[in-house]
Design a protein around this motif. Structure first.
Motif, PDB file in Angstrom:
ATOM      1  N   MET A  12      13.196  -5.055 -10.906  1.00 14.06           N
ATOM      2  CA  MET A  12      13.095  -5.389 -12.306  1.00 14.06           C
ATOM      3  C   MET A  12      14.402  -6.018 -12.770  1.00 14.06           C
ATOM      4  SD  MET A  12      11.714  -3.060 -15.335  1.00 14.06           S
ATOM      5  CE  MET A  12      10.527  -4.073 -16.127  1.00 14.06           C
ATOM      6  N   ILE A  13      14.314  -6.964 -13.648  1.00 12.87           N
ATOM      7  CA  ILE A  13      15.487  -7.660 -14.162  1.00 12.87           C
ATOM      8  C   ILE A  13      16.170  -6.772 -15.195  1.00 12.87           C
ATOM      9  CG2 ILE A  13      16.285  -9.663 -15.428  1.00 12.87           C
ATOM     10  CD1 ILE A  13      13.873 -11.174 -14.322  1.00 12.87           C
ATOM     11  N   GLU A  14      17.475  -6.609 -15.038  1.00 14.95           N
ATOM     12  CA  GLU A  14      18.213  -5.810 -15.996  1.00 14.95           C
ATOM     13  C   GLU A  14      18.725  -6.701 -17.115  1.00 14.95           C
ATOM     14  OE1 GLU A  14      21.999  -2.809 -16.069  1.00 14.95           O
ATOM     15  OE2 GLU A  14      20.657  -2.883 -14.353  1.00 14.95           O
ATOM     16  N   VAL A  15      18.507  -6.279 -18.334  1.00 15.03           N
ATOM     17  CA  VAL A  15      18.926  -7.030 -19.507  1.00 15.03           C
ATOM     18  C   VAL A  15      20.177  -6.375 -20.070  1.00 15.03           C
ATOM     19  CG1 VAL A  15      18.238  -7.825 -21.798  1.00 15.03           C
ATOM     20  CG2 VAL A  15      16.543  -7.656 -19.988  1.00 15.03           C
ATOM     21  N   THR A  16      21.233  -7.162 -20.208  1.00 16.20           N
ATOM     22  CA  THR A  16      22.484  -6.636 -20.739  1.00 16.20           C
ATOM     23  C   THR A  16      22.395  -6.528 -22.263  1.00 16.20           C
ATOM     24  OG1 THR A  16      23.481  -8.816 -21.001  1.00 16.20           O
ATOM     25  CG2 THR A  16      23.745  -7.738 -18.859  1.00 16.20           C
ATOM     26  N   ASP A  17      23.350  -5.802 -22.827  1.00 22.69           N
ATOM     27  CA  ASP A  17      23.392  -5.669 -24.286  1.00 22.69           C
ATOM     28  C   ASP A  17      23.642  -7.015 -24.950  1.00 22.69           C
ATOM     29  OD1 ASP A  17      22.909  -2.969 -24.197  1.00 22.69           O
ATOM     30  OD2 ASP A  17      25.036  -2.408 -24.220  1.00 22.69           O
ATOM     31  N   PHE A  18      24.431  -7.855 -24.287  1.00 17.62           N
ATOM     32  CA  PHE A  18      24.716  -9.192 -24.810  1.00 17.62           C
ATOM     33  C   PHE A  18      23.429 -10.019 -24.884  1.00 17.62           C
ATOM     34  CE2 PHE A  18      27.087 -13.332 -24.545  1.00 17.62           C
ATOM     35  CZ  PHE A  18      27.822 -13.134 -25.703  1.00 17.62           C
ATOM     36  N   GLN A  19      22.573  -9.913 -23.870  1.00 19.61           N
ATOM     37  CA  GLN A  19      21.302 -10.635 -23.876  1.00 19.61           C
ATOM     38  C   GLN A  19      20.348 -10.068 -24.919  1.00 19.61           C
ATOM     39  OE1 GLN A  19      20.385 -10.190 -19.709  1.00 19.61           O
ATOM     40  NE2 GLN A  19      20.888 -12.332 -19.300  1.00 19.61           N
ATOM     41  N   LYS A  20      20.425  -8.774 -25.182  1.00 21.82           N
ATOM     42  CA  LYS A  20      19.602  -8.180 -26.241  1.00 21.82           C
ATOM     43  C   LYS A  20      19.991  -8.757 -27.603  1.00 21.82           C
ATOM     44  CE  LYS A  20      18.799  -3.843 -23.829  1.00 21.82           C
ATOM     45  NZ  LYS A  20      19.094  -2.402 -23.778  1.00 21.82           N
ATOM     46  N   VAL A  21      21.275  -8.981 -27.808  1.00 26.13           N
ATOM     47  CA  VAL A  21      21.733  -9.620 -29.045  1.00 26.13           C
ATOM     48  C   VAL A  21      21.175 -11.041 -29.121  1.00 26.13           C
ATOM     49  CG1 VAL A  21      23.780 -10.488 -30.250  1.00 26.13           C
ATOM     50  CG2 VAL A  21      23.795  -8.204 -29.269  1.00 26.13           C
ATOM     51  N   GLY A  22      21.153 -11.738 -27.980  1.00 22.63           N
ATOM     52  CA  GLY A  22      20.593 -13.088 -27.935  1.00 22.63           C
ATOM     53  C   GLY A  22      19.115 -13.115 -28.276  1.00 22.63           C
ATOM     54  N   VAL A  23      18.371 -12.121 -27.786  1.00 18.62           N
ATOM     55  CA  VAL A  23      16.947 -12.036 -28.118  1.00 18.62           C
ATOM     56  C   VAL A  23      16.771 -11.799 -29.618  1.00 18.62           C
ATOM     57  CG1 VAL A  23      14.862 -10.640 -27.796  1.00 18.62           C
ATOM     58  CG2 VAL A  23      16.231 -11.303 -25.832  1.00 18.62           C
ATOM     59  N   GLY A  24      17.632 -10.970 -30.191  1.00 18.76           N
ATOM     60  CA  GLY A  24      17.589 -10.744 -31.636  1.00 18.76           C
ATOM     61  C   GLY A  24      17.888 -12.006 -32.420  1.00 18.76           C
TER      62      GLY A  24
END
Length: 133
Positions: free
Chosen positions: A1-13
Motif C-alpha cells: 500500500m502507498i504511504e501518504v505523508t502528512d505533507f501530501q495530506k495537506v496537498g490533498v486538502g
C-alpha cells in the motif's frame, strides 16, 4: 500500500479546497475572485502532492505543451478577471491534459457503481470489452 505523508495530506486538502472554490465560483455566476483563489489552491495542492519537479515535468512534456498552454492560459485569464473566457480555455486545456486518464476513471466508476444503466454507460465510455453485469 502507498504511504501518504502528512505533507501530501495537506496537498490533498489544498486541492480539495481549490476544487470547492472553483465549483462555488461557477455557481455564483463565474465570480472571478473565487475562481482565481480556487485555481491557485488547486495548482499549489497539486504541486504539494506530487512535488514541484514532477508537476513541472507533467505540465511541460513535449506532447502536452499545447494542452498546458491552454490550461495555464485559462488560469491566467481568470487571474486577469476574464472568468468566463478563462474557464472555457481552462476547461479545454484540462480535457486535453487529462484525456488519457478518462478511460481509467470511467472504468473505475463502472465497476464501483452498481446501477445497471450507469454501469453499462461507464463500461462503454471506458472502452472496455468486458460485458459483466
Amino acid at each position: 500500500m502507498i504511504e501518504v505523508t502528512d505533507f501530501q495530506k495537506v496537498g490533498v486538502g489544498l486541492t480539495g479546497f481549490g476544487l470547492f472554490f472553483i465549483m462555488f465560483g461557477v455557481l455564483l455566476y463565474f465570480d472571478s475572485v473565487l475562481l482565481a483563489f480556487g485555481n491557485v489552491l488547486f495548482l499549489s495542492g497539486l504541486a504539494v502532492i506530487i512535488g514541484l519537479r514532477r508537476t513541472f515535468q507533467f505540465f511541460f512534456q513535449r506532447q502536452k505543451l499545447r494542452a498546458s498552454t491552454f490550461f495555464l492560459g485559462g488560469v491566467a485569464l481568470v487571474l486577469l478577471r476574464w472568468p468566463i473566457i478563462g474557464m472555457a480555455v481552462e476547461a479545454y486545456g484540462f480535457v486535453l491534459l487529462f484525456r488519457s486518464f478518462f478511460p481509467v476513471v470511467f472504468g473505475f466508476l463502472g465497476s464501483f457503481i452498481n446501477i445497471p444503466f450507469m454501469n453499462s454507460l461507464f463500461t462503454k465510455l471506458s472502452g472496455s470489452s468486458n460485458t459483466m453485469v
